[in-house]
Design an enzyme around this catalytic site. Structure first.
Site, mmCIF file in Angstrom:
data_model
loop_
_atom_site.group_PDB
_atom_site.id
_atom_site.type_symbol
_atom_site.label_atom_id
_atom_site.label_comp_id
_atom_site.label_asym_id
_atom_site.label_seq_id
_atom_site.Cartn_x
_atom_site.Cartn_y
_atom_site.Cartn_z
ATOM 1 N N CYS A 25 8.925 34.254 -94.933
ATOM 2 C CA CYS A 25 8.568 34.544 -96.326
ATOM 3 C C CYS A 25 8.105 33.304 -97.073
ATOM 4 O O CYS A 25 7.229 33.381 -97.939
ATOM 5 C CB CYS A 25 9.761 35.176 -97.041
ATOM 6 S SG CYS A 25 11.258 34.155 -96.973
ATOM 7 N N HIS A 83 14.902 32.399 -99.566
ATOM 8 C CA HIS A 83 13.888 33.457 -99.488
ATOM 9 C C HIS A 83 13.093 33.351 -100.775
ATOM 10 O O HIS A 83 13.668 33.230 -101.872
ATOM 11 C CB HIS A 83 14.534 34.838 -99.377
ATOM 12 C CG HIS A 83 13.549 35.966 -99.620
ATOM 13 N ND1 HIS A 83 12.662 36.394 -98.659
ATOM 14 C CD2 HIS A 83 13.307 36.724 -100.726
ATOM 15 C CE1 HIS A 83 11.924 37.383 -99.159
ATOM 16 N NE2 HIS A 83 12.300 37.599 -100.408
#
Length: 574
Positions: free
Chosen positions: A100, A32
């Protein structure tokens, strides 16, 4: 500003331990990422979020990667971020296609001209290339979505005021300051020289002084109404409040005998004076004063629905020709990595959800285009410009070129076509005009195109020369579309009560070209429609007594337009 990539491991080390046994390939982390600069962290989860660095529910990053520096103004970055929020909405999140890391890659490309490490962006495909990854795709999607879209702690989110502080200084925003002074609020004054400075600032508009007193209960009744009127007036008036129990010098100068007393000023001269806490009278008098100081334009009294609405949707050219044939026309350059990446990006946008297509290496593409413009003959140049046109349909690409230093790529193309003049090949001119239309796909770029003379001048030159191409109706149609985009963007600014983006001289030059083109156009109804609408948008609510009106009268625009289309209503009220 330094730009950093924060890298997190959603598996907390578990992926490194078990991935080889489950997938048959080693995965070091379930990545992430977020972008950090200016003391804030930006990431995509349940929409686009802004937090303090390292304060999200993901904890501390496993790695911080230095991406480089950006010299882009803060207001430009924030405007681009707003455009990304449309692409990266909460509903659009997809673990494998739109996550993301895609957001971080796009944002990094805009900020520093390069994406994030490939081993991060390629991880989803690495997993899907394994049988276990394909089998577990739904479960993985559900499990990871819960992590990435979990609520962000309120304490991690910067206060809105700090977010907007930088934006309020931008001349292109509806900020709360003008020339360093707060607008839309009541000014509390106790000193005479301060009062006089406020009145001086309103000498070209209007002002109101509300004389009150701490011992005047009726005065307090109209405080809320006065505050509302100040907000309503914005930068069109200066509303002042004077407490006579503290400002003796001011009260003496204006001979105040009772409170509340109101004195209004119009264009630097005293207009009226009244006494009493009558809210209806206060509202009526202030609104009348505003109307006197800022009378509505005569055009607003006409019934012109087409010209009295915002035109926020530009004309763009997104039709894709046979892509392989187009690239083949580049000959030996067709295998250049920049061309291949551009082609693959366009193909990916066509075959998948457009926003899921990862951005190509835009700096390399820019370098190739700028080199091609200098080295290729004009007859061979159109395929790469056509590919560039197709890429600009994507708002992310368009916004990247809005932030490109000196706008070198776009200007190199415009300069090549403008300098070729009437010797410019048909194919090159038409794809260049269509490319210029696609620059309006990004609100960020459209405002810069008109407000910066370095961009506006070659753009208007391209329009003018293309409108007068008597041999090719399709070029004239495309040029009329570009003229509409220019006029519509300036028109939106005018309807919103803001300063025109196009300087008056540029408007006059464009308008003269349009009027001449209308007089000569006999073939294309589509082109005529764009020309007439562009003229109307430029003329509507233009300053009375300004040069736009003068050029209309000089070129007998009313007669020219009426001869082609029944739009005589446009000219009533001049």
């Amino acid at each position: 500003m330094d730009v950093e990539l924060y890298v997190y491991d959603l598996s907390k080390g578990l992926a490194r331990q078990i991935s080889l046994q489950l997938l048959g390939t080693q995965i070091d982390a379930v990545y992430h990422t977020s972008i950090v600069f200016g003391g804030k962290e930006y990431f995509f989860g349940h929409g686009v979020w802004t937090t303090y660095p390292g304060a999200t529910h993901h904890g501390r990053p496993m790695e911080i990667v230095k991406l480089g520096r950006t010299e882009l103004p803060t207001e430009v970055i924030m405007e681009y971020l707003e455009s990304l929020k449309i692409v990266y909405s909460a509903e659009s999140y997809d673990l494998f296609l739109h996550n993301c890391n895609n957001f971080s890659n796009d944002f990094a490309m805009f900020l520093v001209g390069k994406g994030i490490p490939e081993h991060i962006t390629s991880l989803p495909q690495t997993v899907l290339n394994t049988p276990f990854g394909q089998m577990m795709k739904p479960q993985l999607e559900q499990e990871v979505r819960g992590m990435t879209q979990a609520p962000t702690p309120p304490s991690a989110v910067p206060r809105r005021s700090s977010d907007s502080a930088s934006a309020s200084t931008s001349p292109h925003t509806n900020g709360s300051t003008t020339n360093g002074q707060t607008i839309g609020v009541v000014r509390n004054v106790t000193q005479l020289h301060v009062l006089e400075s406020y009145l001086e600032s309103a000498k070209n508009s209007c002002a109101v002084i509300f004389f009150t007193s701490a011992t005047c209960p009726p005065c307090k009744i109209v405080y809320p109404a006065y505050d509302e009127l100040a907000a309503e007036a914005g930068d069109k008036a200066v509303l002042i409040k004077v407490d006579t129990s503290q400002a003796y010098e001011i009260a003496s100068k204006y001979q105040i005998r009772a409170t509340p007393t109101f004195i209004s000023f119009l264009k630097g001269e005293k207009e009226s004076e009244w006494v009493g806490a009558n809210e209806s009278q206060l509202r009526g008098n202030v609104r009348l004063l505003l109307q006197m100081a800022h009378p509505p334009h005569p055009h607003t009294q006409l019934r012109l629905p087409t010209l009295q609405k915002h035109h926020r949707h530009p004309v763009t050219y997104s039709k894709i020709p046979p892509i392989d044939k187009l690239v083949a026309k580049l000959g030996s350059c067709s295998t250049d990595p920049a061309v291949v990446s551009l082609k693959n990006f366009i193909s990916a946008r066509e075959t998948t959800f457009a926003a899921n297509a990862p951005l190509p290496p835009l700096p390399s593409i820019s370098a190739f285009i700028q080199s091609a413009v200098k080295t290729m003959p004009p007859t061979s140049l159109f395929p790469i410009i056509d590919l560039f046109r197709l890429a600009l349909v994507d708002p992310r690409v368009c916004s990247y070129y809005a932030g490109e230093p000196s706008h070198s790529t776009v200007l190199s193309v415009l300069s090549a076509v403008n300098s070729a003049a009437d010797k410019c090949p048909y194919t090159l001119r038409i794809v260049t005009v269509q490319m210029a239309c696609n620059l309006f796909a990004s609100p960020l770029f459209s405002s810069q195109l008109l407000s910066k003379p370095s961009l506006a001048t070659p753009l208007i030159h391209l329009v003018a020369s293309s409108l007068l191409d008597t041999s090719h109706a399709q070029i004239r149609v495309a040029a009329s579309s570009l003229a509409f985009n220019i006029a519509a963007r300036n028109h939106v600014q005018r309807l919103d009560g803001k300063e025109d983006l196009l300087v008056e001289d540029t408007q006059v030059e464009l308008l003269a070209s349009l009027i001449e083109a209308v007089g000569k156009e006999e073939e294309s109804k589509e082109g005529m429609k764009g020309l007439l609408l562009a003229i109307g948008l430029l003329a509507y609510a233009a300053p009375v007594g300004g040069e736009v009106r003068d050029v209309c009268e000089l070129l007998e625009a009313k007669g020219v337009v009426e001869g082609k289309k029944g739009l005589s209503m446009i000219w009533r009220g001049w």
